[in-house]
Write a protein that holds these residues in place. Sequence first.
Motif, PDB file in Angstrom:
ATOM      1  N   ARG A 182      25.355  -4.716   2.462  1.00  0.00           N
ATOM      2  CA  ARG A 182      24.437  -4.951   3.492  1.00  0.00           C
ATOM      3  C   ARG A 182      23.256  -3.772   3.446  1.00  0.00           C
ATOM      4  NH1 ARG A 182      26.327  -8.388   7.830  1.00  0.00           N
ATOM      5  NH2 ARG A 182      28.446  -8.762   7.461  1.00  0.00           N
ATOM      6  N   LEU A 183      22.010  -4.509   3.299  1.00  0.00           N
ATOM      7  CA  LEU A 183      20.860  -3.693   3.326  1.00  0.00           C
ATOM      8  C   LEU A 183      19.539  -4.065   3.832  1.00  0.00           C
ATOM      9  CD1 LEU A 183      19.160  -5.530   0.758  1.00  0.00           C
ATOM     10  CD2 LEU A 183      20.874  -4.243  -0.599  1.00  0.00           C
ATOM     11  N   THR A 184      18.479  -3.519   3.969  1.00  0.00           N
ATOM     12  CA  THR A 184      17.473  -4.197   4.637  1.00  0.00           C
ATOM     13  C   THR A 184      16.222  -4.052   3.336  1.00  0.00           C
ATOM     14  OG1 THR A 184      17.753  -2.859   6.608  1.00  0.00           O
ATOM     15  CG2 THR A 184      15.419  -3.597   6.135  1.00  0.00           C
ATOM     16  N   ARG A 185      15.640  -5.207   3.026  1.00  0.00           N
ATOM     17  CA  ARG A 185      14.886  -5.343   1.924  1.00  0.00           C
ATOM     18  C   ARG A 185      13.634  -5.571   2.722  1.00  0.00           C
ATOM     19  NH1 ARG A 185      16.976  -8.875  -2.492  1.00  0.00           N
ATOM     20  NH2 ARG A 185      17.789  -6.678  -2.940  1.00  0.00           N
ATOM     21  N   VAL A 186      12.670  -4.592   2.234  1.00  0.00           N
ATOM     22  CA  VAL A 186      11.495  -4.303   2.360  1.00  0.00           C
ATOM     23  C   VAL A 186      10.367  -4.836   1.782  1.00  0.00           C
ATOM     24  CG1 VAL A 186       9.940  -2.651   3.527  1.00  0.00           C
ATOM     25  CG2 VAL A 186      12.267  -2.101   3.512  1.00  0.00           C
ATOM     26  N   ILE A 187      10.523  -4.656   0.311  1.00  0.00           N
ATOM     27  CA  ILE A 187       9.698  -5.123  -0.744  1.00  0.00           C
ATOM     28  C   ILE A 187      10.513  -5.903  -1.612  1.00  0.00           C
ATOM     29  CG2 ILE A 187       8.138  -4.752  -2.693  1.00  0.00           C
ATOM     30  CD1 ILE A 187       7.516  -2.235  -1.615  1.00  0.00           C
ATOM     31  N   GLY A 188       9.925  -7.163  -1.965  1.00  0.00           N
ATOM     32  CA  GLY A 188      10.767  -8.169  -2.627  1.00  0.00           C
ATOM     33  C   GLY A 188      11.426  -9.240  -1.759  1.00  0.00           C
TER      34      GLY A 188
END
Length: 286
Positions: A28-34
Motif C-alpha cells: 500500500r502506498l500513495t502515488r503522487v506523480i504517475g
Amino acid sequence: MNTAPASVPARILRKVRGRAASDGAGVRLTRVIGGPDLPDLDPFLLLDEFGTDRPEDYLAGFPEHPHRGFETVTYMLDGRMRHRDNHGNEGLLTPGAVQWMTAGRGLIHSEMPEQESGRMRGFQLWVNLPAREKMSAPKYQEFAPDRIPVATPAAGVEVKVIAGAVGEVAGPISQPATDPIYLDIALQAGAKWRHALPAGHNAFLYAFEGVLAVGEGDDARALEAQELAILGGGEILILSAGEAPARLLLVAGRPLREPVMRHGPFVMNTRQELMQAFVDYQEGRF
C-alpha cells in the motif's frame, strides 16, 4: 554550486494530492506523480510515498520485476529493504539510505522488506533517461545514511543533500543528463529559508510532515503534508514553517523534452522500442 540568487520568488503553480494505490505484491502506498492527476513532470515519471506501521501493508514487498529505459530512486526514512537483481547485485537499504539505480538497457530486480514488524516509510522516484542512455549498462549509486551530507543553511533548518548542493555541501549522486536536485528539508517551528533553484529545471516540493508556507507576503501559499507543489515563476525558493515543524522534499531536474512511450516497467521513446523491450524481456535478454 547553486545559481546566483534571483530577485523573483518561485511560486506554487499547481498543487496535487497523492492517491491511494498499491504496487508490487500488494504494497500500500500513495502515488503522487504517475497517476491521472499528474502523469509526469519531465524528467520525473513517478513519485510514490510508502508509510505504514502495519506489516500486512508491506510484507509482500516487490518481488522480481523488470525495468528498462529510466532510473529508480529509493529513499528510506524508516525500515529496512533488501534488494537483489539478476546481475548478482544485492544490498540492504536502512533508514536514511538512498539507492539511485540506472536500469538502462534492462535488469530484473526485487525489493523485499527485511523486517516483519515496525514502521516502513520512504519514497520511490522514477527519473527518465535521455534516448542516448536508455540502452546503457545498468548501474547503482547506493549510499548509507552516513554518506548523505547534512547542511544547516539557516537557523532551525537542516537539509539532507542527496543530489545537488546547498552552499558548499554537495550530495553524492551524480547524473549529468538531468542534473538532479534531491533535498530532504526539515524546518523547525518558525524557521525560514531562501534557496536558489537552477534555471530551466522543473521543480517540485512534496511535504510529508507538518504545514509550511511557500513564498512570502501576500503571494505565500500553504503546503500541507501529502501535497505536491509544482514550482515556477522565479528562481528563489522561500520556505517558512509556522507554529509546528515541517519536513518536505525538494526535487528538481533538467527536462529532457523527448517523446515518452511507457508501459508498466518500460519507458522508451517510440512504440517500436517499447515493443522490443517486451520481446527482449520475454526472451531472457535482461
